[in-house]
Scaffold this active site. Structure first.
Site, short mmCIF file in Angstrom:
data_model
loop_
_atom_site.label_atom_id
_atom_site.label_comp_id
_atom_site.label_asym_id
_atom_site.label_seq_id
_atom_site.Cartn_x
_atom_site.Cartn_y
_atom_site.Cartn_z
N ARG A 140 -22.66 86.83 -75.42
CA ARG A 140 -22.91 86.65 -73.98
C ARG A 140 -22.54 87.96 -73.29
NH1 ARG A 140 -18.44 83.41 -71.85
NH2 ARG A 140 -17.81 85.35 -70.94
N HIS A 176 -19.13 84.32 -68.03
CA HIS A 176 -19.53 82.92 -68.27
C HIS A 176 -20.51 82.45 -67.17
CE1 HIS A 176 -19.28 78.69 -69.26
NE2 HIS A 176 -18.94 78.44 -68.01
N TYR A 184 -10.51 88.94 -70.26
CA TYR A 184 -10.29 88.45 -71.62
C TYR A 184 -11.09 89.18 -72.71
CZ TYR A 184 -14.42 85.67 -70.28
OH TYR A 184 -15.66 85.28 -69.83
#
Ligand code: TPP
Length: 371
Positions: A267, A271, A280
């Site tokens: 990805r 998100h 992260y």
């Protein structure tokens, strides 16, 4: 006896490494070590997937931009996952069923659904902007994994009716930790439902990395415990995704039951637009995945074969640009939404609680109109 059992187990196993037909530079990869033979798709199909990926990516970038302009409430991007979204969708027939998650907007556009109808749910206008029955496409699903149970049931229903429709159900890596994933796989295997579980392993469930989801060597290995044939594929290789989908579809259509595919991809964006991915994961990690771009990979192969030239590339980008501009224009017009439509299509027979809520909203709207 022992040998038969071993052979049955072996047949379920995925290849030890993800199937790859084109490397990141677009060069063909020699097939060795895969548990089945995978045929290189012909140039016509690769031209088609390349074109749809170019259009899909432009749509995706436009949708992300619309969130920044306040025209779209939320958007989960699938930039970088084009080979999975387009390849899996291109492989199925219009009479096959699709069960998408919130991330599959690009797959829905590839399926031929009007982009504005695709974005209706994410704008907050309706539960589903298109007709699920007419399009053979379920509403985009936000609760994780529930769509897999629906897909297994729908596939079983089609089998009972004697049709050869397959259900294609998308799911993310994180959602494989949900109970519904396991229930759907078990049901589909026992009832030999023709469903393809297509896991897009994009490495993160919001901020949670794959290492916190499973100790399995690969998510594809989860098939064997249920008696489901499985495969893992390089999800950034459009040729390999098409080839593995062909095998999975043939398996389902010939009455052999479900198939599990784990597509290894990444990805590239956060998100959703509401998430800060820099908290992260490192910029270096993202950059490394940019080098595995699915569009560039198949474009290089097509160009090296004389199947694509700069004029076609320019014309296709112009076409994608005009689709994006049309979407922008239509999204910039305020929608007319009837608040009462919120209660439509929730249950075939509305529950007393739903009727009560409908009455409350109606009373409020009437009071507002009289004020
Ligand atoms: C049953 C359920 N639990 C939690 C959530 C909250 N949630 C939304 S997306 C998400 C992460 C899903 O990650 P993954 O399955 O890997 O899919 P991806 O978004 O990466 O495509 C979570 C935990 C939810 N929507 N549904």
């Amino acid at each position: 006896m022992q040998t038969t059992a071993n052979a049955a187990q072996q047949a379920l196993l995925p290849s030890p490494n993800p199937v790859q037909l084109l490397d990141p530079t677009g060069a063909e990869v020699e097939q060795h070590g895969t548990v089945r033979d995978y045929a290189m798709p012909d140039a016509g199909r690769l031209r088609q997937i390349w074109r749809q990926m170019v259009i899909g990516r432009r749509f995706d970038i436009q949708a992300t931009a619309l969130t920044k302009q306040g025209r779209l409430a939320v958007y989960p991007s699938s930039r970088g996952q084009e080979a999975c979204q387009v390849g899996a969708t291109m492989s199925i027939h219009p009479t096959d069923w699709m069960f998408p998650t919130y991330r599959e907007s690009m797959a829905l556009v590839t399926r031929g659904i009007d982009p504005i109808e695709v974005l209706s749910l994410l704008r907050g206008d309706s539960h589903c902007g298109y007709d699920p029955i007419a399009t053979h496409t379920a509403a985009q699903c936000t609760p994780l994994s529930t769509q897999l149970v629906h897909a297994a049931g729908a596939a079983y229903g089609e089998k009972r009716r004697g049709r050869d429709s397959v259900a294609l159900a998308f799911i993310g890596d994180g959602a494989t930790s949900e109970g519904d994933f396991h229930e759907a796989l078990n049901f589909a295997a026992v009832f030999e439902a023709p469903v393809i579980f297509f896991v897009q392993n994009n490495k993160y469930a919001i901020s949670v990395p794959l290492s916190k989801q499973t100790k399995a060597p690969a998510l594809a290995y989860k098939g064997i415990g249920y008696g489901i044939r499985a495969e893992q594929v390089d999800g950034n290789d459009p040729a390999a995704v098409l080839a593995v989908m062909d095998v999975a579809l043939e398996h389902c259509r010939s009455g052999k039951g479900p198939f599990l595919i784990e597509a290894h991809t990444y990805r590239l964006d956060a998100h959703t637009n509401a998430d800060d991915a820099t908290r992260y994961r490192s910029a270096d990690e993202v950059t490394a995945w940019l080098d595995r771009d699915p569009i560039a990979r198949v474009e290089a192969w097509l160009k090296s074969r004389g199947e694509l030239n700069d004029d076609i590339v320019a014309a296709t980008h112009a076409e994608a640009e005009s689709l994006a501009s049309d979407l922008r224009d239509r999204m910039n017009t305020d929608p007319t939404v009837d608040p009462m439509s919120l209660f439509d299509n929730v249950f075939a027979t509305p529950t007393p609680q739903l009727e009560q809520l409908r009455g409350m909203v109606q009373a409020e709207l009437s009071a507002e109109a009289q004020a």
